[in-house]
Design a protein around this motif. Structure first.
Motif, PDB file in Angstrom:
ATOM      1  N   TYR A  32       4.721   5.264 -15.958  1.00 43.81           N
ATOM      2  CA  TYR A  32       3.859   4.088 -16.039  1.00 43.81           C
ATOM      3  C   TYR A  32       4.199   3.093 -14.945  1.00 43.81           C
ATOM      4  N   ALA A  33       3.170   2.393 -14.508  1.00 40.46           N
ATOM      5  CA  ALA A  33       3.368   1.261 -13.612  1.00 40.46           C
ATOM      6  C   ALA A  33       3.464   0.006 -14.472  1.00 40.46           C
ATOM      7  N   MET A  34       4.435  -0.816 -14.155  1.00 47.75           N
ATOM      8  CA  MET A  34       4.664  -2.061 -14.872  1.00 47.75           C
ATOM      9  C   MET A  34       4.405  -3.229 -13.944  1.00 47.75           C
ATOM     10  N   ALA A  35       3.767  -4.245 -14.454  1.00 45.43           N
ATOM     11  CA  ALA A  35       3.446  -5.412 -13.631  1.00 45.43           C
ATOM     12  C   ALA A  35       3.704  -6.693 -14.404  1.00 45.43           C
ATOM     13  N   TRP A  36       3.881  -7.753 -13.637  1.00 42.40           N
ATOM     14  CA  TRP A  36       3.980  -9.100 -14.194  1.00 42.40           C
ATOM     15  C   TRP A  36       2.826  -9.931 -13.667  1.00 42.40           C
ATOM     16  N   PHE A  37       2.213 -10.659 -14.585  1.00 45.01           N
ATOM     17  CA  PHE A  37       1.158 -11.615 -14.264  1.00 45.01           C
ATOM     18  C   PHE A  37       1.552 -12.970 -14.826  1.00 45.01           C
ATOM     19  N   ARG A  38       0.858 -13.987 -14.383  1.00 49.60           N
ATOM     20  CA  ARG A  38       1.038 -15.290 -15.000  1.00 49.60           C
ATOM     21  C   ARG A  38      -0.306 -16.011 -15.053  1.00 49.60           C
ATOM     22  N   ARG A  45      -5.643 -15.729 -14.460  1.00 45.81           N
ATOM     23  CA  ARG A  45      -4.405 -14.952 -14.451  1.00 45.81           C
ATOM     24  C   ARG A  45      -4.218 -14.318 -13.072  1.00 45.81           C
ATOM     25  N   GLU A  46      -3.002 -14.376 -12.563  1.00 46.99           N
ATOM     26  CA  GLU A  46      -2.742 -13.827 -11.230  1.00 46.99           C
ATOM     27  C   GLU A  46      -1.580 -12.846 -11.270  1.00 46.99           C
ATOM     28  N   GLY A  47      -1.695 -11.807 -10.471  1.00 45.55           N
ATOM     29  CA  GLY A  47      -0.654 -10.796 -10.397  1.00 45.55           C
ATOM     30  C   GLY A  47       0.495 -11.244  -9.513  1.00 45.55           C
ATOM     31  N   ILE A  48       1.713 -11.008  -9.985  1.00 48.64           N
ATOM     32  CA  ILE A  48       2.897 -11.387  -9.234  1.00 48.64           C
ATOM     33  C   ILE A  48       3.531 -10.168  -8.575  1.00 48.64           C
ATOM     34  N   ALA A  49       3.748  -9.124  -9.360  1.00 52.99           N
ATOM     35  CA  ALA A  49       4.421  -7.954  -8.826  1.00 52.99           C
ATOM     36  C   ALA A  49       4.174  -6.743  -9.712  1.00 52.99           C
ATOM     37  N   CYS A  50       4.347  -5.580  -9.100  1.00 54.50           N
ATOM     38  CA  CYS A  50       4.185  -4.317  -9.818  1.00 54.50           C
ATOM     39  C   CYS A  50       5.292  -3.371  -9.365  1.00 54.50           C
ATOM     40  N   ILE A  51       5.745  -2.518 -10.291  1.00 53.40           N
ATOM     41  CA  ILE A  51       6.767  -1.537  -9.947  1.00 53.40           C
ATOM     42  C   ILE A  51       6.438  -0.219 -10.646  1.00 53.40           C
ATOM     43  N   SER A  52       6.714   0.867  -9.956  1.00 57.21           N
ATOM     44  CA  SER A  52       6.457   2.179 -10.518  1.00 57.21           C
ATOM     45  C   SER A  52       7.507   3.144  -9.991  1.00 57.21           C
ATOM     46  N   THR A  53       7.317   4.419 -10.305  1.00 54.46           N
ATOM     47  CA  THR A  53       8.249   5.433  -9.828  1.00 54.46           C
ATOM     48  C   THR A  53       8.235   5.533  -8.312  1.00 54.46           C
ATOM     49  N   TYR A  58       4.163  -6.717  -4.231  1.00 58.59           N
ATOM     50  CA  TYR A  58       4.257  -8.143  -4.510  1.00 58.59           C
ATOM     51  C   TYR A  58       2.987  -8.829  -4.050  1.00 58.59           C
ATOM     52  N   GLY A  59       2.517  -9.732  -4.857  1.00 61.03           N
ATOM     53  CA  GLY A  59       1.355 -10.520  -4.491  1.00 61.03           C
ATOM     54  C   GLY A  59       1.756 -11.805  -3.805  1.00 61.03           C
ATOM     55  N   ASP A  60       0.763 -12.539  -3.369  1.00 63.73           N
ATOM     56  CA  ASP A  60       1.019 -13.806  -2.670  1.00 63.73           C
ATOM     57  C   ASP A  60       1.792 -14.777  -3.554  1.00 63.73           C
ATOM     58  N   ALA A  61       1.576 -14.672  -4.856  1.00 61.52           N
ATOM     59  CA  ALA A  61       2.230 -15.601  -5.779  1.00 61.52           C
ATOM     60  C   ALA A  61       3.743 -15.434  -5.780  1.00 61.52           C
ATOM     61  N   ALA A  62       4.226 -14.280  -5.327  1.00 59.23           N
ATOM     62  CA  ALA A  62       5.660 -14.017  -5.376  1.00 59.23           C
ATOM     63  C   ALA A  62       6.439 -14.901  -4.404  1.00 59.23           C
ATOM     64  N   GLU A  63       5.848 -15.162  -3.248  1.00 56.53           N
ATOM     65  CA  GLU A  63       6.430 -16.110  -2.278  1.00 56.53           C
ATOM     66  C   GLU A  63       7.872 -15.796  -1.906  1.00 56.53           C
ATOM     67  N   PRO A  99      -0.771   7.231 -17.900  1.00 56.88           N
ATOM     68  CA  PRO A  99       0.283   7.628 -16.973  1.00 56.88           C
ATOM     69  C   PRO A  99      -0.193   7.632 -15.525  1.00 56.88           C
ATOM     70  N   THR A 100       0.712   7.206 -14.655  1.00 49.84           N
ATOM     71  CA  THR A 100       0.408   7.132 -13.234  1.00 49.84           C
ATOM     72  C   THR A 100       1.729   7.135 -12.485  1.00 49.84           C
ATOM     73  N   MET A 101       1.667   7.534 -11.240  1.00 50.13           N
ATOM     74  CA  MET A 101       2.890   7.552 -10.464  1.00 50.13           C
ATOM     75  C   MET A 101       3.067   6.299  -9.614  1.00 50.13           C
ATOM     76  N   GLY A 102       2.009   5.527  -9.404  1.00 49.66           N
ATOM     77  CA  GLY A 102       2.126   4.398  -8.501  1.00 49.66           C
ATOM     78  C   GLY A 102       1.371   3.175  -8.974  1.00 49.66           C
ATOM     79  N   CYS A 103       1.691   2.046  -8.342  1.00 51.37           N
ATOM     80  CA  CYS A 103       0.981   0.815  -8.659  1.00 51.37           C
ATOM     81  C   CYS A 103      -0.453   0.864  -8.166  1.00 51.37           C
ATOM     82  N   GLY A 104      -0.644   1.447  -7.004  1.00 44.42           N
ATOM     83  CA  GLY A 104      -1.985   1.574  -6.474  1.00 44.42           C
ATOM     84  C   GLY A 104      -2.473   0.320  -5.784  1.00 44.42           C
ATOM     85  N   PRO A 105      -3.500   0.448  -4.987  1.00 43.26           N
ATOM     86  CA  PRO A 105      -4.011  -0.686  -4.206  1.00 43.26           C
ATOM     87  C   PRO A 105      -4.658  -1.771  -5.046  1.00 43.26           C
TER      88      PRO A 105
END
Length: 126
Positions: A32-38, A45-53, A58-63, A99-105
């Motif tokens: 699974y790909a896991m992500a954080w939003f806020r 809601r905006e995406g901050i980051a995603c992680i996968s296998t 990282y999005g712009d919000a990550a700074e 199930p997925t192997m990547g975060c994807g575009p």
């Protein structure tokens, strides 16, 4: 039953740090790909980051102040935040898709995710 449970939200002073946790049950992180939003009050809601296998995004919000990680043995994902600012005040959510192997575009789109946690409040204030 799939559950994502965030924790670690708190009130912190500007310049402080915080580590958010997302405990996962019902599936294993390997596929699974896991992500954080806020979501801040009055904002989308905006995406901050995603992680996968296979990748991490990282999005712009990550700074350069937000860092995502995961520990498969704990079946948990984390978001470390440094040098916090008042504009980081928001409800933070973890999300999963697979199930997925990547975060994807399209990882930054919340429509991409199958499961969401209930959110944890983060407030940055002096």
């Amino acid at each position: 039953q799939v559950q994502l449970v965030e924790s670690g939200g708190d009130m912190v002073q500007p310049g402080g740090s915080l580590r958010l946790s997302c405990a996962v049950s019902g599936f294993t992180l390997d596929n699974y790909a896991m992500a954080w939003f806020r979501q801040a009050p009055g904002k989308e809601r905006e995406g901050i980051a995603c992680i996968s296998t296979t990748d991490g995004k990282y999005g712009d919000a990550a700074e350069g102040r937000f860092f995502i990680s995961r520990v498969t043995m704990q079946n948990a994902a984390y978001l470390q935040i440094y040098n916090m600012k008042p504009e980081d005040t928001a409800v933070y959510y973890c999300a999963a898709r697979g199930p997925t192997m990547g975060c994807g575009p399209q990882w930054v789109s919340d429509n991409e995710y199958d499961y969401w946690g209930q959110g944890t409040q983060v407030t940055v204030s002096s």
